[in-house]
Design a protein around this motif. Structure first.
Motif, PDB file in Angstrom:
ATOM      1  N   GLY A  55      -5.832 138.325  35.577  1.00  0.00           N
ATOM      2  CA  GLY A  55      -6.524 138.345  36.858  1.00  0.00           C
ATOM      3  C   GLY A  55      -6.539 136.997  37.548  1.00  0.00           C
ATOM      4  N   ARG A  56      -5.753 136.049  37.028  1.00  0.00           N
ATOM      5  CA  ARG A  56      -5.709 134.698  37.604  1.00  0.00           C
ATOM      6  C   ARG A  56      -4.795 134.675  38.825  1.00  0.00           C
ATOM      7  NH1 ARG A  56      -2.534 129.843  36.364  1.00  0.00           N
ATOM      8  NH2 ARG A  56      -1.274 131.172  35.007  1.00  0.00           N
ATOM      9  N   ILE A  57      -5.222 134.006  39.883  1.00  0.00           N
ATOM     10  CA  ILE A  57      -4.388 133.853  41.074  1.00  0.00           C
ATOM     11  C   ILE A  57      -3.314 132.806  40.801  1.00  0.00           C
ATOM     12  CG2 ILE A  57      -4.327 133.044  43.462  1.00  0.00           C
ATOM     13  CD1 ILE A  57      -6.936 134.324  43.952  1.00  0.00           C
ATOM     14  N   VAL A  58      -2.049 133.185  41.015  1.00  0.00           N
ATOM     15  CA  VAL A  58      -0.936 132.276  40.732  1.00  0.00           C
ATOM     16  C   VAL A  58      -0.108 131.973  41.972  1.00  0.00           C
ATOM     17  CG1 VAL A  58      -0.800 132.955  38.310  1.00  0.00           C
ATOM     18  CG2 VAL A  58       0.545 134.202  40.013  1.00  0.00           C
ATOM     19  N   GLY A  59      -0.487 132.513  43.117  1.00  0.00           N
ATOM     20  CA  GLY A  59       0.242 132.225  44.340  1.00  0.00           C
ATOM     21  C   GLY A  59      -0.517 132.748  45.548  1.00  0.00           C
ATOM     22  N   ASN A 118       9.526 129.512  39.599  1.00  0.00           N
ATOM     23  CA  ASN A 118      10.955 129.772  39.424  1.00  0.00           C
ATOM     24  C   ASN A 118      11.552 130.543  40.594  1.00  0.00           C
ATOM     25  OD1 ASN A 118       9.768 132.226  39.042  1.00  0.00           O
ATOM     26  ND2 ASN A 118      10.582 132.584  36.982  1.00  0.00           N
ATOM     27  N   GLY A 119      10.756 130.758  41.649  1.00  0.00           N
ATOM     28  CA  GLY A 119      11.238 131.468  42.831  1.00  0.00           C
ATOM     29  C   GLY A 119      10.852 132.938  42.873  1.00  0.00           C
ATOM     30  N   VAL A 120      10.534 133.518  41.714  1.00  0.00           N
ATOM     31  CA  VAL A 120      10.225 134.948  41.655  1.00  0.00           C
ATOM     32  C   VAL A 120       8.913 135.255  42.371  1.00  0.00           C
ATOM     33  CG1 VAL A 120       9.702 136.892  40.144  1.00  0.00           C
ATOM     34  CG2 VAL A 120      11.548 135.308  39.552  1.00  0.00           C
ATOM     35  N   THR A 121       7.889 134.450  42.130  1.00  0.00           N
ATOM     36  CA  THR A 121       6.588 134.707  42.754  1.00  0.00           C
ATOM     37  C   THR A 121       6.650 134.534  44.262  1.00  0.00           C
ATOM     38  OG1 THR A 121       5.457 133.984  40.732  1.00  0.00           O
ATOM     39  CG2 THR A 121       4.155 134.062  42.751  1.00  0.00           C
ATOM     40  N   LEU A 152       5.778 137.446  46.965  1.00  0.00           N
ATOM     41  CA  LEU A 152       4.889 137.279  48.111  1.00  0.00           C
ATOM     42  C   LEU A 152       5.585 137.704  49.395  1.00  0.00           C
ATOM     43  CD1 LEU A 152       3.212 133.850  47.237  1.00  0.00           C
ATOM     44  CD2 LEU A 152       1.961 135.976  47.659  1.00  0.00           C
ATOM     45  N   TRP A 153       6.854 137.332  49.508  1.00  0.00           N
ATOM     46  CA  TRP A 153       7.606 137.693  50.711  1.00  0.00           C
ATOM     47  C   TRP A 153       7.900 139.193  50.770  1.00  0.00           C
ATOM     48  CZ3 TRP A 153       9.893 135.676  55.182  1.00  0.00           C
ATOM     49  CH2 TRP A 153       9.471 134.383  55.503  1.00  0.00           C
TER      50      TRP A 153
END
Length: 283
Positions: free
Chosen positions: A105-109, A157-160, A164-165
């Protein structure tokens, strides 16, 4: 509009004190949020993206921004501490997306979107404070501004970013805008060498057509200085992801003194982008 731009430049990055409940919570719980599965806009095996709708969810996005921009990158938006939030005058007019780690449940982006009707209400875009953008006036009603994008360590690494996009593109698809505009930041901690090499590279490989050109309100002081052109270019993950999605550079970067970075003006045609790149990061 002039008055608003001046006010925005003064306070756009003013940190605010976190609510008492957040200040009293253990630090490891500071960036956690519960997820309603029906609210998920995009997800993969480890991360899901939602639109932050409660004041608590939005404050958690501000807390992550403070962690990344102020504590980690050394931005100087004013007096700041670990118990504060990074936000500005644009935030109440924006929609905010948050990427949440499923297991914890941690916000990472996070990132924010300023839609045309809210930009009109404000009188300007954030980027208007950094660039002369009069050539974009005919299409402002088709532009959503994306900003304050940041990702927690371990997820860069670009995945997150692309997840988001993926959520952003799907969400904006319901509102009808075609273009996503923003300023991608590059640290100047190395004296500006990376920013200079990146600008020279993008200006020859990914420059927008003339009708889309912008000009910085404050040029980089080192933009004309010589640099090692033989050194390998390590493109920052954020900009690398933007380029892969078809982003075009609109002109020279702006020198953001408060954040100690070069802001590169980029625009993405969401109708013309390769959606397969975004689909690959989904579950």
């Amino acid at each position: 509009m002039t008055s608003l731009l001046l006010d925005a430049q003064r306070v756009r990055s003013t940190p605010q004190r976190a609510p008492a409940a957040l200040l009293q919570a253990p630090r490891e719980r500071l960036h956690r949020v519960a997820i309603d599965e029906a609210a998920v806009l995009a997800c993969n095996e480890t991360v899901q993206v939602i639109r932050a709708v409660t004041p608590e969810q939005i404050d958690l996005a501000f807390a992550l921004r403070h962690q990344v921009f102020v504590s980690e990158m050394g931005a100087n938006p004013g007096l700041a501490s670990s118990g504060e939030l990074e936000r500005d005058v644009f935030d109440p007019f924006c929609e905010h997306l948050i990427a949440v780690e499923k297991a914890t449940g941690r916000i990472v982006g996070t990132c924010r979107m300023l839609l045309p009707d809210k930009a009109e209400e404000l009188g300007c875009l954030y980027c208007d404070g950094e660039f002369w953008m009069t050539r974009l006036n005919p299409v402002r009603d088709q532009i959503v501004e994306v900003g304050r994008t940041c990702v927690a360590p371990g997820y860069r690494n670009g995945v997150t970013i692309r997840l988001l996009w993926a959520a952003l593109v799907d969400y904006v698809g319901t509102t009808g805008q075609r273009y996503a505009l923003g300023a991608a930041s590059v640290s100047l901690a190395d004296g500006g060498e990376l920013a200079m090499r990146l600008y020279r590279h993008l200006s020859t490989t990914s420059m927008a057509d003339e009708p889309w050109r912008t000009w910085p309100r404050r040029r980089l002081p080192m933009i004309e200085q010589p640099f090692d052109q033989q050194a390998l270019l390590q493109m920052p993950p954020l900009i690398k992801s933007y380029v892969r999605m078809g982003a075009r550079l609109m002109g020279e970067p702006h020198y953001d003194v408060d954040f100690g970075c070069a802001d590169f003006p980029v625009i993405v045609d969401m109708w013309g982008m390769d959606r397969r790149l975004l689909d690959r990061v989904r579950a």
